[in-house]
Design a protein around this motif. Structure first.
Motif, PDB file in Angstrom:
ATOM      1  N   LYS A  79       0.306   4.621 -11.830  1.00  0.00           N
ATOM      2  CA  LYS A  79      -0.401   4.366 -10.583  1.00  0.00           C
ATOM      3  C   LYS A  79       0.101   3.085  -9.928  1.00  0.00           C
ATOM      4  CE  LYS A  79      -4.677   6.610 -12.124  1.00  0.00           C
ATOM      5  NZ  LYS A  79      -6.139   6.425 -12.342  1.00  0.00           N
ATOM      6  N   LEU A  80      -0.017   3.054  -8.613  1.00  0.00           N
ATOM      7  CA  LEU A  80       0.319   1.871  -7.834  1.00  0.00           C
ATOM      8  C   LEU A  80      -0.935   1.379  -7.126  1.00  0.00           C
ATOM      9  CD1 LEU A  80       3.663   3.133  -6.234  1.00  0.00           C
ATOM     10  CD2 LEU A  80       3.432   1.487  -8.085  1.00  0.00           C
ATOM     11  N   GLU A  81      -1.146   0.058  -7.175  1.00  0.00           N
ATOM     12  CA  GLU A  81      -2.316  -0.542  -6.549  1.00  0.00           C
ATOM     13  C   GLU A  81      -1.875  -1.683  -5.646  1.00  0.00           C
ATOM     14  OE1 GLU A  81      -4.358  -1.790 -10.020  1.00  0.00           O
ATOM     15  OE2 GLU A  81      -4.980   0.234 -10.613  1.00  0.00           O
ATOM     16  N   PRO A  82      -2.342  -1.729  -4.405  1.00  0.00           N
ATOM     17  CA  PRO A  82      -1.934  -2.804  -3.492  1.00  0.00           C
ATOM     18  C   PRO A  82      -2.226  -4.182  -4.069  1.00  0.00           C
ATOM     19  CG  PRO A  82      -3.084  -1.079  -2.295  1.00  0.00           C
ATOM     20  CD  PRO A  82      -3.255  -0.764  -3.754  1.00  0.00           C
ATOM     21  N   ALA A  83      -1.258  -5.082  -3.945  1.00  0.00           N
ATOM     22  CA  ALA A  83      -1.421  -6.471  -4.383  1.00  0.00           C
ATOM     23  C   ALA A  83      -1.508  -7.361  -3.161  1.00  0.00           C
ATOM     24  CB  ALA A  83      -0.265  -6.888  -5.270  1.00  0.00           C
ATOM     25  N   GLY A  84      -2.496  -7.101  -2.327  1.00  0.00           N
ATOM     26  CA  GLY A  84      -2.654  -7.847  -1.091  1.00  0.00           C
ATOM     27  C   GLY A  84      -2.227  -7.025   0.104  1.00  0.00           C
TER      28      GLY A  84
END
Length: 348
Positions: A79-84
């Motif tokens: 999974k990819l999660e926004p870092a800002g």
């Protein structure tokens, strides 16, 4: 190949404006090189080019839009999660990015510039760029070279220099990163009208190869990291004869052992194979790219991968270790695919 408790993972970018899914993650089979799609992240506009942090825990993506931006994403398994939030790059159409000296650098095709965005200690992006270098100039192609079009930016193998390739000005710029701002060291002219697109360094750190889009050729150059000097030597056709129609070269990859160079050419939809012979290249053959309009090319674990934009798939090829010739093995559907990058992680 993956070994002893390690596995490979792929990240694929696509053009959402053309129906692409945005960012996609995939597992890589350790023996066959096959890709198996695992997850996706919607809502990222046109993430056409990607780069991974050294540790593989953060993925960076440009948004190739009129008001271009760059964004960071945490890698959490598949999974990819926004870092800002995304950070505007102050330019249009960023087509490429790379990491260097605590910054993300973007090559902005529409504006013809290079932007530097600082990285925080945790790998997230600062709120604004620290500097921008504007290219100037033009070329003889009436439609494609009316002004500068930076298509790629990357550090050289020594880490001392930045190299940006400009399709619009038929040149390669060598820069420093001076207190967060790319600063021109020298500009190297290539053949007028060639339309340079991407550059790949040889593992010896002393040679570089520039694939040209407007005339399907590769320019072989000598690179001097001490002086930041790039010297064009020869130019080699990527096709064995005259193109049957439109032919626009795109990706270029050098084999890890430095024996071969591969290029992709759109329109002709082929991958070309070159043997490295001293300071020259010899075209040894071409193979179909496994789809239509190969925008990007990557090598990982003894396999070659082509992101075929218009057929909407990523194809993979086994590489003959003696000849460097790719053999088509399969493909996976990713609409409007534009880029694929790889990392190796601990097996679960």
């Amino acid at each position: 190949m993956a070994d002893g408790g390690r596995r490979r993972r792929a990240f694929i970018g696509s053009f959402t404006a053309a129906g692409g899914p945005g960012l996609v993650t995939a597992a890589v089979h350790p023996d066959s090189g096959a890709l198996a799609l695992r997850g996706r992240l919607d809502g990222v506009p046109d993430p056409s080019y990607l780069a991974l942090s050294a540790g593989g825990d953060t993925l960076y993506a440009v948004s190739e839009t009129a008001d271009g931006a760059v964004a960071a994403y945490r890698v959490n398994g598949d999974k990819l999660e926004p870092a800002g939030p995304p950070v505007p790059v102050g330019a249009s159409g960023p087509t490429h990015l790379s990491l260097h000296a605590g910054h993300v650098l973007t090559a902005n095709y529409g504006s013809g510039s290079v932007t530097a965005v600082p990285l925080r200690a945790d790998g997230s992006l600062a709120r604004a760029p620290s500097g921008l270098h504007q290219h100037t100039g033009s070329g003889p192609h009436e439609r494609r070279q009316r002004g500068p079009h930076a298509h790629q930016v990357q550090p050289d193998p020594s880490g001392r220099w930045l190299v940006s390739v400009d399709l619009g000005t038929d040149s390669v710029r060598v820069c420093t990163l001076d207190r967060g701002t790319p600063a021109l060291h020298r500009e190297v002219a290539l053949r007028p009208g060639s339309g340079p697109r991407h550059l790949a360094f040889h593992p010896d750190g002393a040679h570089a190869y520039v694939v040209n889009e407007l005339t399907p050729t590769v320019t072989v150059c000598r690179w001097d990291a001490e002086t930041g000097s790039l010297k064009p030597l020869t130019e080699t056709q990527v096709l064995p004869g005259a193109p049957a129609g439109d032919a626009y070269s795109s990706g270029i990859v050098v084999s890890p052992d430095g024996r071969f160079v591969w290029t992709a050419t759109r329109g002709e939809d082929v991958l070309s194979v070159f043997a490295v012979e001293g300071e020259g290249l010899r075209l040894t053959g071409t193979v179909p790219c496994g789809g239509h309009w190969p925008r990007a090319l990557a090598e990982s674990g003894g396999f070659l991968y082509a992101a075929n934009e218009r057929s909407g798939d990523v194809s993979w090829f086994a590489i003959d270790p003696g000849t460097g010739m790719p053999r088509y093995e399969g493909s996976v559907g990713v609409p409007a695919a534009s880029c694929v990058v790889f990392d190796t992680v601990a097996a679960e």
